[in-house]
Design a protein around this motif. Sequence first.
Motif, PDB file in Angstrom:
ATOM      1  N   THR A 182       0.486  -6.369  -6.324  1.00 52.30           N
ATOM      2  CA  THR A 182       0.059  -5.008  -6.651  1.00 52.30           C
ATOM      3  C   THR A 182       0.857  -4.103  -5.771  1.00 52.30           C
ATOM      4  N   GLN A 231       3.185  -0.043  -5.708  1.00 52.20           N
ATOM      5  CA  GLN A 231       2.939   1.542  -5.860  1.00 52.20           C
ATOM      6  C   GLN A 231       4.399   2.218  -6.279  1.00 52.20           C
ATOM      7  N   GLU A 288     -10.297  -0.950  -5.184  1.00 56.40           N
ATOM      8  CA  GLU A 288     -10.116  -2.061  -5.950  1.00 56.40           C
ATOM      9  C   GLU A 288     -10.757  -3.298  -5.052  1.00 56.40           C
ATOM     10  N   GLN A 293      -7.939   0.359   0.003  1.00 55.92           N
ATOM     11  CA  GLN A 293      -7.263   1.617   0.219  1.00 55.92           C
ATOM     12  C   GLN A 293      -6.957   2.147  -1.530  1.00 55.92           C
ATOM     13  N   TYR A 294      -7.054   1.049  -2.390  1.00 53.02           N
ATOM     14  CA  TYR A 294      -6.794   1.382  -3.969  1.00 53.02           C
ATOM     15  C   TYR A 294      -8.234   1.561  -4.566  1.00 53.02           C
ATOM     16  N   PRO A 320       0.812  -1.311   0.257  1.00 51.64           N
ATOM     17  CA  PRO A 320      -0.114   0.072   0.013  1.00 51.64           C
ATOM     18  C   PRO A 320       0.791   1.243   0.032  1.00 51.64           C
ATOM     19  N   VAL A 349       0.534   1.044  -8.987  1.00 49.27           N
ATOM     20  CA  VAL A 349      -0.301   2.509  -8.936  1.00 49.27           C
ATOM     21  C   VAL A 349       0.679   3.407  -8.608  1.00 49.27           C
TER      22      VAL A 349
END
Length: 542
Positions: free
Chosen positions: A227, A229, A494, A491-492, A65, A257
């Motif tokens: 995933t 960032q 998603e 948080q995203y 995250p 991201v």
Amino acid sequence: MTKKIYFNGNIITVDKKESVVEAMLVENGQIKAVGTKEEVLGLADDKTTNVDLEGKTILPGFIDPHGHIVAMSQVLLIASLGQVSSKEELLASLKHYKETTDIPEGQWIIGFGYDNSKFPDKEHPTKFDLDEVSTDIPVMISHASGHIAVMNSLALDMYGYGGTDYEVPEGGVVRTVEGSREANGILEENAIMDPEKKKICPAPTFQQVLDAIVKAQNLYASLGVTTTQDASVDEGNHYNEMLMACVQGGKNIIDIVGLATQFSTFNMMKNEGTPKREYVGHYKLAGAKTWLDGSPQGKTAWLSQPYHVVPEGEAADYSGYGTQTDEVVREYFVKCINNNLQVHVHTNGDLACEQFLRCYKEAMDITGHGAELRPVMVHCQALRIDQLDRVKEVGAIPTFFNDHVRFWGDYHYESVFGPERAQNISPIGSALEKGILFTLHQDPPVKIPNQILGIHNAVNRKTESGRVLGEHQRISVMEAIKAVTINGAYQYFEEDTKGSIEVGKLADFVIVDKNPLAIPSEELETIKVLETVKEGNTIFKA
């Protein structure tokens, strides 16, 4: 695409029922069925591949995250200093790097990751030390926090800090030789991170970074991360171009991201509806990033009470400092809300957290909304328990760098916060009690994105010496798993497509050798990633 059924294992779904099931069907990159072995195997046909887990465990793919994957990539290209335990070892490592590396003309010797709290004298190196490495090649090394750097004399000259007549960007500090204005080589915050200063040190070539980004993604995949960032995208560093080049070359194997640090970059994101934005080639630019203070281990975090042991040369009431005025921060938040941008804000000290809460609430009052954008408070080392209700009020998601307990907990106890305040660093237990959804990160490249270790540290809260910091802040294994899976997806924006093993979601998952719900908590860090799957495709296999 061939259908696959995974069976005969422990599949921790992280759904609302916190179910553990026996089998899962994956087809066309999605999860099509979960349930008992008999139920799911009954869906097989002549095109189905059956995968016997032999008692192994499946978890949703881990979500990072907060981090900096391009910087992590660049760290793979420079001298690694994370393991040195003394100034002598640091200098020996840099000298070895110089002797064994072909450094092109015009390039610098760059090192990253030293941690002076591990040194016997706790002292940072200075320009006088780095001049021993070289006086004809610029040398710059970054502290593990990323908020302090040390340069040799030549590099200082190039940054404009030679002599005694120099200007320091607002929000930056140039430490000096005692009794003079001569820079001693140690620079803090905007003295190195000001956009104009960041242009001075030459970057690796474009192709070198692209190759390193691929290498970094392989590292992330080996740790179960699907995933991640990059929280440092701006026009000056060309990170967006680098990540888009990876998209165009089909090089991305995990989702990335991007967070933009300049409003000129935000123009790419305007008029795109909600922050959910779609990935293109596993990359999307989806939010804004700013920072309000520094780091506790670097003693630049902005605290309401003085540091337990103030840095040498500072007043007895030294408590760090902020990097921006309320007026600037409030205006920034208003622009973000008006442009429908989720904002991620570096807030380590409790006064930085206070400034965020105060200014974001004011921005919400000005704009009439903003909580629905899920603003993210990043790091939150000294976030106070009495501030948590206001965190909830503005809809903020704290992403805790809880691994501080492990890596710097003893230093925080003995020097940074002192025994009492250190018990409540990263107050994840208190946040959970308040019903606040939160995530966990390692801030790569400060530490590698090892979410299994993140789970371990959230459950155990033990320092490197074995000291428990904040037993009341420990959380359960399942809550720790949520913090690196479904909470990260939330948080995203998603949560409808990632973060849990449920029908209709992407087949992002990790196979590990042990069931974290069934082993002693002290053994959680021994869990090994055996395979990582992204949208049905294996991207890592041990």
